[in-house]
Design an enzyme around this catalytic site. Structure first.
Site, short mmCIF file in Angstrom:
data_model
loop_
_atom_site.label_atom_id
_atom_site.label_comp_id
_atom_site.label_asym_id
_atom_site.label_seq_id
_atom_site.Cartn_x
_atom_site.Cartn_y
_atom_site.Cartn_z
N ASN A 131 -1.82 -1.33 2.49
CA ASN A 131 -0.49 -0.73 2.71
C ASN A 131 0.60 -1.76 3.04
OD1 ASN A 131 -1.61 -1.13 5.24
ND2 ASN A 131 -0.67 0.69 6.13
N GLU A 228 -8.06 -2.52 14.12
CA GLU A 228 -6.72 -1.90 14.02
C GLU A 228 -6.86 -0.73 13.07
OE1 GLU A 228 -4.02 -2.74 15.58
OE2 GLU A 228 -4.40 -4.76 16.32
N LEU A 229 -6.92 0.48 13.62
CA LEU A 229 -7.27 1.63 12.78
C LEU A 229 -6.08 2.58 12.61
CD1 LEU A 229 -10.87 2.05 14.26
CD2 LEU A 229 -10.11 0.58 12.39
N CYS A 262 0.36 2.87 9.40
CA CYS A 262 -0.51 3.34 10.49
C CYS A 262 0.31 3.88 11.65
CB CYS A 262 -1.40 2.20 10.97
SG CYS A 262 -0.48 0.71 11.35
P1 NAP Z 1 -9.85 1.77 4.33
O1 NAP Z 1 -10.34 2.62 3.24
O2 NAP Z 1 -10.59 1.74 5.60
O3 NAP Z 1 -9.74 0.29 3.71
C1 NAP Z 1 -9.33 -0.80 4.46
C2 NAP Z 1 -10.17 -2.00 4.08
O4 NAP Z 1 -11.51 -1.76 4.51
C3 NAP Z 1 -10.23 -2.24 2.59
O5 NAP Z 1 -10.31 -3.63 2.36
C4 NAP Z 1 -11.55 -1.57 2.21
O6 NAP Z 1 -12.11 -2.11 1.04
C5 NAP Z 1 -12.39 -1.93 3.39
N1 NAP Z 1 -13.53 -1.07 3.62
C6 NAP Z 1 -13.56 0.27 3.76
N2 NAP Z 1 -14.81 0.69 4.02
C7 NAP Z 1 -15.59 -0.43 4.07
C8 NAP Z 1 -16.98 -0.66 4.29
N3 NAP Z 1 -17.81 0.34 4.55
N4 NAP Z 1 -17.42 -1.93 4.25
C9 NAP Z 1 -16.57 -2.95 4.01
N5 NAP Z 1 -15.25 -2.79 3.79
C10 NAP Z 1 -14.77 -1.55 3.81
O7 NAP Z 1 -8.37 2.11 4.72
P2 NAP Z 1 -7.18 2.43 3.75
O8 NAP Z 1 -7.22 3.86 3.42
O9 NAP Z 1 -7.15 1.48 2.60
O10 NAP Z 1 -5.96 2.05 4.72
C11 NAP Z 1 -5.33 2.97 5.45
C12 NAP Z 1 -5.88 3.10 6.85
O11 NAP Z 1 -5.66 1.90 7.57
C13 NAP Z 1 -5.12 4.16 7.60
O12 NAP Z 1 -5.96 4.90 8.42
C14 NAP Z 1 -4.14 3.35 8.41
O13 NAP Z 1 -3.63 4.04 9.53
C15 NAP Z 1 -4.96 2.16 8.77
N6 NAP Z 1 -4.10 1.02 9.14
C16 NAP Z 1 -4.09 0.61 10.44
C17 NAP Z 1 -3.24 -0.43 10.84
C18 NAP Z 1 -3.19 -0.90 12.26
O14 NAP Z 1 -2.69 -2.00 12.50
N7 NAP Z 1 -3.68 -0.15 13.23
C19 NAP Z 1 -2.42 -1.05 9.89
C20 NAP Z 1 -2.46 -0.60 8.58
C21 NAP Z 1 -3.33 0.43 8.22
P3 NAP Z 1 -12.12 -1.28 -0.35
O15 NAP Z 1 -10.73 -1.14 -0.78
O16 NAP Z 1 -12.95 -2.13 -1.25
O17 NAP Z 1 -12.79 0.04 -0.04
#
Ligand code: NAP
Length: 460
Positions: A131, A228-229, A262
């Site tokens: 994002n 950071e979720l 997020c």
């Molecule tokens: P996501 O599906 O969790 O993906 C984030 C990263 O994690 C990607 O590189 C993804 O790789 C990887 N990933 C997911 N599952 C994995 C696993 N089992 N093993 C290894 N890597 C894994 O999240 P998203 O949907 O792309 O991003 C949005 C989320 O992030 C939202 O919930 C948002 O609120 C949160 N976020 C939090 C912050 C913060 O600072 N708190 C900042 C930005 C975003 P792949 O693409 O290959 O699956």
């Protein structure tokens, strides 16, 4: 090939990338570990030369880097350029301040003398989301490289060209091979990396689901991690708010990055006396946004990051409605090619509706009417998330009191959650643990070593 650049403006596939083999991965880990043994011994000023050069290159390449981002995940071009600039500033901030943040801290024990020193720990594995494709990378690269660690980084599978462009910055800045390594890898390979003895820390920014998997793997290996979720930030409006300003912040807070942030405002909690006026004005302002090409600076609303993200968001809205929510505005995809969602307002989201506890990662606002300030705080705290939040009131002292009573990692008065290089960023509860940015952001993966000096006879 699971890493794909797809333009969400028209859903056309631009490029795809193969995951690297286990053999190639091993070579990259060897290189990162070898680089660490040299990099950790470098002075802060030597490290800063490379980090500052990478920052300067980001600055020079704003247009090119922003175009790749807009192409891959649909961010409006003006926002994309601002993100590249901000990412460059984060690198500069750590280049300038790391030595001060990690300086020895004198201690004053009852006997003798002592100090606490901060030293790097090794190769850190980072998993990052799409994002904010460069900002998320800068947020880990700036602090952890300046601390003397080296990084291996898995970026999200939908932004491979951003990931490659960021790695190239480091190589062009004269970084030694292995200092910053982009990894195009599967989840299974990611698990293996966390298990690998050469990896000394794990940082994730992503969803709760990824957090559970990655924090568990790091915990099993007794490795420090930062998480950071997600978030579902409350946007509290009190009766004495400046309504014109509040509406502008509400629109920006929900729609920035097309709502895929997020710490975006997601739950609009408004006290009864101003609820009707707020809702009416918010509806008009959101309804005025027009879907368009994110490459065009005039566009007021870009697409979501992907068709899959749109399908998921539409299903969440349908499910919320099935459980009693009402659609006050929008609720459907925009009738044009590409992953466009109408700006949406849901009302009557009651506890028990899955939407009440969910994160809507896109332009969907939930509106809640409450009796008074106390009810607003109670509702804000009735969430599994605890990332950020905001309160709007002309009385700043009242705003501070409310901010103190909301259970989140960050609260903002008369503005919405946004990041600055020098302010700590992060949450509690299901929003994760640890802080990035600011002084705290560089402390996550360093050894805080006590050194004590005493002249004393050994006890007999
Ligand atoms: P996501 O599906 O969790 O993906 C984030 C990263 O994690 C990607 O590189 C993804 O790789 C990887 N990933 C997911 N599952 C994995 C696993 N089992 N093993 C290894 N890597 C894994 O999240 P998203 O949907 O792309 O991003 C949005 C989320 O992030 C939202 O919930 C948002 O609120 C949160 N976020 C939090 C912050 C913060 O600072 N708190 C900042 C930005 C975003 P792949 O693409 O290959 O699956």
């Amino acid at each position: 090939m699971s890493y794909k650049s797809v333009n969400p403006f028209d859903n056309e596939l631009v490029r795809s990338f193969d995951e690297i083999s286990d053999k190639e991965l091993e070579q990259k880990l060897v290189q990162a570990a070898a680089c660490y043994s040299e990099w950790k011994a470098k002075s802060y000023s030597d490290r800063a030369k490379i980090v500052n050069r990478a920052a300067a290159l980001m600055h020079e390449r704003v247009g090119e880097l922003a175009d790749i981002m807009t192409l891959e995940m649909g961010k409006r071009i003006g926002e994309a350029k601002a993100e590249v600039q901000f990412s460059s500033e984060i690198l500069t901030y750590y280049a300038n301040n790391a030595e001060r943040f990690l300086a020895d801290v004198p201690l004053h024990p009852s006997h003798g003398e002592g100090h606490m020193e901060s030293s790097p720990i090794g190769v850190v594995f980072c998993v990052e989301p799409w994002n904010f494709p460069y900002y998320q990378l800068a947020r880990v690269a700036g602090p952890h490289l300046m601390a003397g660690n080296t990084l291996v980084v898995k970026h999200a599978s939908c932004v491979p060209q951003c990931a490659i462009a960021f790695e190239k910055l480091w190589l062009n800045a004269g970084a030694p091979p292995g200092l910053y390594t982009n990894l195009i890898i599967s989840h299974e390979q990611s698990d293996n990396i966390i298990d690998d003895r050469r990896i000394k820390g794990v940082a994730l920014t992503g969803s709760i689901e990824a957090g559970r998997v990655i924090a568990a793997a790091a915990g099993k290996n007794l490795k420090p991690s930062s998480m950071e979720l997600g978030g579902s930030d409350a946007f509290i409006v009190l009766e004495d708010a400046d309504m014109a300003q509040t509406i502008k912040w509400a629109v920006w807070g929900r729609m920035y990055n097309c709502g895929q942030t997020c710490c975006a405002a997601k739950r609009f909690i408004v006290v009864d006396g101003v609820a009707d006026a707020f809702l009416a004005a918010f509806k008009v302002a959101l309804g005025a946004l027009v879907a368009g090409n994110p490459m065009d600076v005039q566009t007021t609303m870009g697409p979501l990051s992907s068709e899959a993200a749109l399908v998921k968001l539409l299903a969440q809205v349908d499910d919320a409605v099935k459980h009693g929510a009402r659609v006050e505005l929008g609720g459907r995809r925009v009738d044009c090619p590409g992953a466009f969602m109408q700006p949406t307002i849901l009302t009557h989201v009651e506890p028990g509706n899955p939407a009440f506890r969910d994160e809507f990662f896109g332009p969907v606002a939930m509106f809640f009417r409450v009796k008074d300030e106390a009810a607003a705080i109670a509702l804000a705290n009735d969430s599994d998330f605890g990332l950020g939040g905001s309160v709007f009131t002309k009385d700043v002292e009242r705003g501070k009191r409310v901010a103190s009573r909301v259970d989140t990692g960050m609260m903002f008065i008369n503005n919405i959650s946004w990041a600055d290089a020098d302010l700590p960023f992060g949450g509690i509860k299901d929003s994760g643990f640890g802080r990035e940015l600011g002084d705290m952001g560089i402390q996550a993966f360093v050894n805080k070593k006590l050194v004590r000096y005493v002249v004393a006879d050994a006890p007999v």
